[in-house]
Design an enzyme around this catalytic site. Structure first.
Site, PDB file in Angstrom:
ATOM      1  N   HIS A 226     -89.899  17.338  23.669  1.00 60.29           N
ATOM      2  CA  HIS A 226     -88.580  17.835  23.271  1.00 60.29           C
ATOM      3  C   HIS A 226     -88.163  18.926  24.234  1.00 60.29           C
ATOM      4  O   HIS A 226     -88.994  19.711  24.681  1.00 60.29           O
ATOM      5  CB  HIS A 226     -88.625  18.400  21.847  1.00 60.29           C
ATOM      6  CG  HIS A 226     -87.262  18.520  21.239  1.00 60.29           C
ATOM      7  ND1 HIS A 226     -86.485  19.629  21.415  1.00 60.29           N
ATOM      8  CD2 HIS A 226     -86.550  17.647  20.481  1.00 60.29           C
ATOM      9  CE1 HIS A 226     -85.335  19.431  20.787  1.00 60.29           C
ATOM     10  NE2 HIS A 226     -85.342  18.253  20.218  1.00 60.29           N
TER      11      HIS A 226
ATOM     12  N   GLU B 169     -88.035  11.712  16.017  1.00 60.62           N
ATOM     13  CA  GLU B 169     -87.860  10.262  16.035  1.00 60.62           C
ATOM     14  C   GLU B 169     -89.092   9.499  15.579  1.00 60.62           C
ATOM     15  O   GLU B 169     -88.991   8.351  15.150  1.00 60.62           O
ATOM     16  CB  GLU B 169     -87.471   9.795  17.451  1.00 60.62           C
ATOM     17  CG  GLU B 169     -86.329  10.531  18.090  1.00 60.62           C
ATOM     18  CD  GLU B 169     -84.994  10.244  17.430  1.00 60.62           C
ATOM     19  OE1 GLU B 169     -84.987   9.801  16.279  1.00 60.62           O
ATOM     20  OE2 GLU B 169     -83.963  10.466  18.083  1.00 60.62           O
TER      21      GLU B 169
HETATM   22  N1  COA Z   1     -94.117  10.975  27.366  1.00 61.52           N
HETATM   23  C1  COA Z   1     -94.696  11.223  28.546  1.00 61.52           C
HETATM   24  N2  COA Z   1     -94.361  12.210  29.365  1.00 61.52           N
HETATM   25  C2  COA Z   1     -93.336  12.996  28.972  1.00 61.52           C
HETATM   26  C3  COA Z   1     -92.677  12.802  27.757  1.00 61.52           C
HETATM   27  C4  COA Z   1     -93.110  11.744  26.939  1.00 61.52           C
HETATM   28  N3  COA Z   1     -92.526  11.490  25.765  1.00 61.52           N
HETATM   29  N4  COA Z   1     -91.711  13.735  27.622  1.00 61.52           N
HETATM   30  C5  COA Z   1     -91.766  14.491  28.731  1.00 61.52           C
HETATM   31  N5  COA Z   1     -92.761  14.033  29.544  1.00 61.52           N
HETATM   32  C6  COA Z   1     -93.181  14.607  30.828  1.00 61.52           C
HETATM   33  C7  COA Z   1     -92.247  14.219  31.961  1.00 61.52           C
HETATM   34  O1  COA Z   1     -92.622  13.002  32.539  1.00 61.52           O
HETATM   35  C8  COA Z   1     -92.420  15.394  32.872  1.00 61.52           C
HETATM   36  O2  COA Z   1     -93.648  15.220  33.531  1.00 61.52           O
HETATM   37  P1  COA Z   1     -93.861  15.759  35.049  1.00 61.52           P
HETATM   38  O3  COA Z   1     -93.859  17.255  34.918  1.00 61.52           O
HETATM   39  O4  COA Z   1     -95.178  15.187  35.419  1.00 61.52           O
HETATM   40  O5  COA Z   1     -92.710  15.224  35.846  1.00 61.52           O
HETATM   41  C9  COA Z   1     -92.588  16.568  31.926  1.00 61.52           C
HETATM   42  O6  COA Z   1     -93.114  16.015  30.709  1.00 61.52           O
HETATM   43  C10 COA Z   1     -91.290  17.293  31.605  1.00 61.52           C
HETATM   44  O7  COA Z   1     -90.294  16.310  31.328  1.00 61.52           O
HETATM   45  P2  COA Z   1     -88.753  16.590  31.292  1.00 61.52           P
HETATM   46  O8  COA Z   1     -88.023  15.293  31.334  1.00 61.52           O
HETATM   47  O9  COA Z   1     -88.390  17.633  32.292  1.00 61.52           O
HETATM   48  O10 COA Z   1     -88.617  17.260  29.869  1.00 61.52           O
HETATM   49  P3  COA Z   1     -87.338  17.355  29.014  1.00 61.52           P
HETATM   50  O11 COA Z   1     -87.443  18.602  28.232  1.00 61.52           O
HETATM   51  O12 COA Z   1     -86.097  17.153  29.811  1.00 61.52           O
HETATM   52  O13 COA Z   1     -87.503  16.082  28.053  1.00 61.52           O
HETATM   53  C11 COA Z   1     -87.215  14.575  26.317  1.00 61.52           C
HETATM   54  C12 COA Z   1     -87.237  16.043  26.705  1.00 61.52           C
HETATM   55  C13 COA Z   1     -86.989  14.437  24.817  1.00 61.52           C
HETATM   56  C14 COA Z   1     -86.054  13.889  27.049  1.00 61.52           C
HETATM   57  C15 COA Z   1     -88.543  13.909  26.719  1.00 61.52           C
HETATM   58  O14 COA Z   1     -89.616  14.601  26.118  1.00 61.52           O
HETATM   59  C16 COA Z   1     -88.624  12.427  26.407  1.00 61.52           C
HETATM   60  O15 COA Z   1     -88.150  11.609  27.199  1.00 61.52           O
HETATM   61  N6  COA Z   1     -89.247  12.031  25.243  1.00 61.52           N
HETATM   62  C17 COA Z   1     -89.342  10.654  24.889  1.00 61.52           C
HETATM   63  C18 COA Z   1     -88.052  10.163  24.248  1.00 61.52           C
HETATM   64  C19 COA Z   1     -87.849  10.724  22.862  1.00 61.52           C
HETATM   65  O16 COA Z   1     -88.761  10.767  22.041  1.00 61.52           O
HETATM   66  N7  COA Z   1     -86.602  11.139  22.619  1.00 61.52           N
HETATM   67  C20 COA Z   1     -86.201  11.716  21.347  1.00 61.52           C
HETATM   68  C21 COA Z   1     -85.952  13.170  21.497  1.00 61.52           C
HETATM   69  S1  COA Z   1     -85.700  13.969  19.950  1.00 61.52           S
END
Ligand code: COA
Length: 379
Positions: free
Chosen positions: A262, A321
């Site tokens: 998140h 989720e």
């Molecule tokens: N599974 C695997 N790796 C994940 C991850 C997940 N669910 N969520 C984040 N990461 C990793 C990214 O690959 C990144 O890795 P890196 O440092 O090696 O590049 C790191 O964690 C940071 O990711 P980032 O995209 O910058 O974090 P964010 O704060 O923008 O992402 C979300 C937040 C929700 C978009 C992300 O956690 C995600 O895509 N989750 C899965 C989808 C989901 O459950 N969405 C519902 C949200 S309520």
């Protein structure tokens, strides 16, 4: 002054874009405050209509205002014919797309769609929130080759939705589970769809336009589109002993594990806590649901460990989720409708933000950092 004064922050991470009295997310404490109450004070204790009143009017309603709100919303559940035509025409589209298209038509029977006075906004908030479930229910039936069912004014918001989908009065436990789900997702700080709604409202555009834009923002898998894939993941994993291998293969392929991570929460999302209890309760009566719930609990623990090993320091914890998927599927809803179900709860929050933004009456207009070439010549 129009020059760039601060360097761009990717994704506006950490930037405060508005002051709000509606909700607050503390990602380190794992705390969600809605209108002054911690989520655990509200979820399972107040109905969705009460929570909506709290956001729209700043306080939980007493018995009489609650009755009035229920009556008014119930009287607005029926869809205008034009909206039903759009739902019919979009019956093969994903439910969230049908909802976006149908939402845009909801200004057709309004006296003055461009009236953004506080009184008009309150009326629009009630109308949109009352009709969202009617759109999703009509779409669910049409896409299954069935005719939509007219709403019933004697049922609660949640019970009526389940009635309109399944054609029979729901079990009170199921109606309560849906009600708790909608309260749990009603608002959540400056998330992407809420921000989208506020940006649109900040131009003095109307509530239907702002909410239509918000539906588009919610659709993406990084925001509201994750619970469907969570269920697919659980079905594919199938058994707890296969989880570790499956998760590691996905991560090695560069995939994200849905239902984890998140932008704000660095501990377990408090909404996951509420919804895991609801899923637990809902699965008690059905063997198949219980099997899935037990599998989900096992997969959650394994995923948390694997994510910590493979992505150390990122604090990827269970988000809302993950258990949403279980709650909604135990209500007999199809995964493709999950994000639209989320919208039916969040719409009340979007409307509250539009009311707040209209009162603020200040255009949201950030800058961008130009990183392209300069001085190019055409000839
Ligand atoms: N599974 C695997 N790796 C994940 C991850 C997940 N669910 N969520 C984040 N990461 C990793 C990214 O690959 C990144 O890795 P890196 O440092 O090696 O590049 C790191 O964690 C940071 O990711 P980032 O995209 O910058 O974090 P964010 O704060 O923008 O992402 C979300 C937040 C929700 C978009 C992300 O956690 C995600 O895509 N989750 C899965 C989808 C989901 O459950 N969405 C519902 C949200 S309520």
């Amino acid at each position: 002054m129009s020059g760039i004064t601060t360097p761009a922050r990717r994704g506006l991470d950490g930037v405060v874009a508005a002051q709000t009295r509606l909700s607050h997310v503390d990602g380190l404490a794992g705390e969600l405050i809605i209108g002054g109450y911690e989520l655990k004070e509200l979820a399972g204790r107040v109905t969705f209509e009460e929570a909506a009143h709290l956001l729209w009017r700043g306080a939980l309603p007493g018995p009489e205002p609650l009755l009035a709100l229920r009556r008014e919303m119930a009287s607005q559940r029926a869809l205008p014919e034009e909206t039903l035509q759009v739902v019919r025409a979009s019956r093969t589209a994903p439910p969230i797309d049908a909802l976006r298209m149908a939402c845009a038509t909801l200004s057709l029977d309004m006296a003055d769609p461009n009236d953004i006075s506080p009184q008009a906004d309150l009326g629009d908030a009630q109308m949109l929130t009352a009709r969202f479930p009617s759109i999703v229910a009509a779409h669910a039936r049409l896409s299954a080759g069935l005719e939509p069912i007219a709403p019933r004014a004697d049922l609660s918001h949640a019970a009526n939705f389940l009635y309109m989908v399944h054609g029979k009065e729901p079990d009170p436990i199921a109606a309560r589970a849906l009600d708790t789900y909608w309260v749990t997702v009603i608002d959540h700080g400056m998330n992407a769809s809420t921000f989208a709604a506020r940006v649109i409202a900040s131009t003095r555009s109307d509530m239907v336009s702002a909410v239509t834009g918000a539906v588009g923002a919610l659709k993406g898998p990084l925001h509201g589109g994750a619970p469907g894939p969570v269920l697919d993941m659980l079905v594919e994993i199938g058994a707890a002993e296969k989880a570790e291998g499956w998760l590691k293969r996905e991560l090695a392929a560069g995939e994200r594990i849905m239902g984890f991570g998140h932008r704000v929460y660095k501990v377990r999302d408090p909404r996951a806590e509420v919804l895991s209890k609801v899923a637990d309760e809902m699965s008690a009566a059905h063997l198949e649901d219980r099997r899935l719930f037990d599998l989900a609990r096992a997969v959650e623990q394994i995923a948390l460990r694997v994510l910590e090993e493979e992505k150390p320091g990122r604090n990827l914890k269970t988000n809302v989720e993950f258990y949403t998927a279980l709650v909604l599927q135990s209500l007999g809803l199809k995964p493709r409708s999950f994000v639209a179900m989320f919208a039916c709860g969040r719409v009340a929050g979007w409307c509250a933000h539009v009311i707040e933004q209209h009162a603020e009456d200040h255009l949201i207009r950030p800058q961008s950092e130009y990183v392209g070439p300069r001085g190019l010549k055409t000839g």
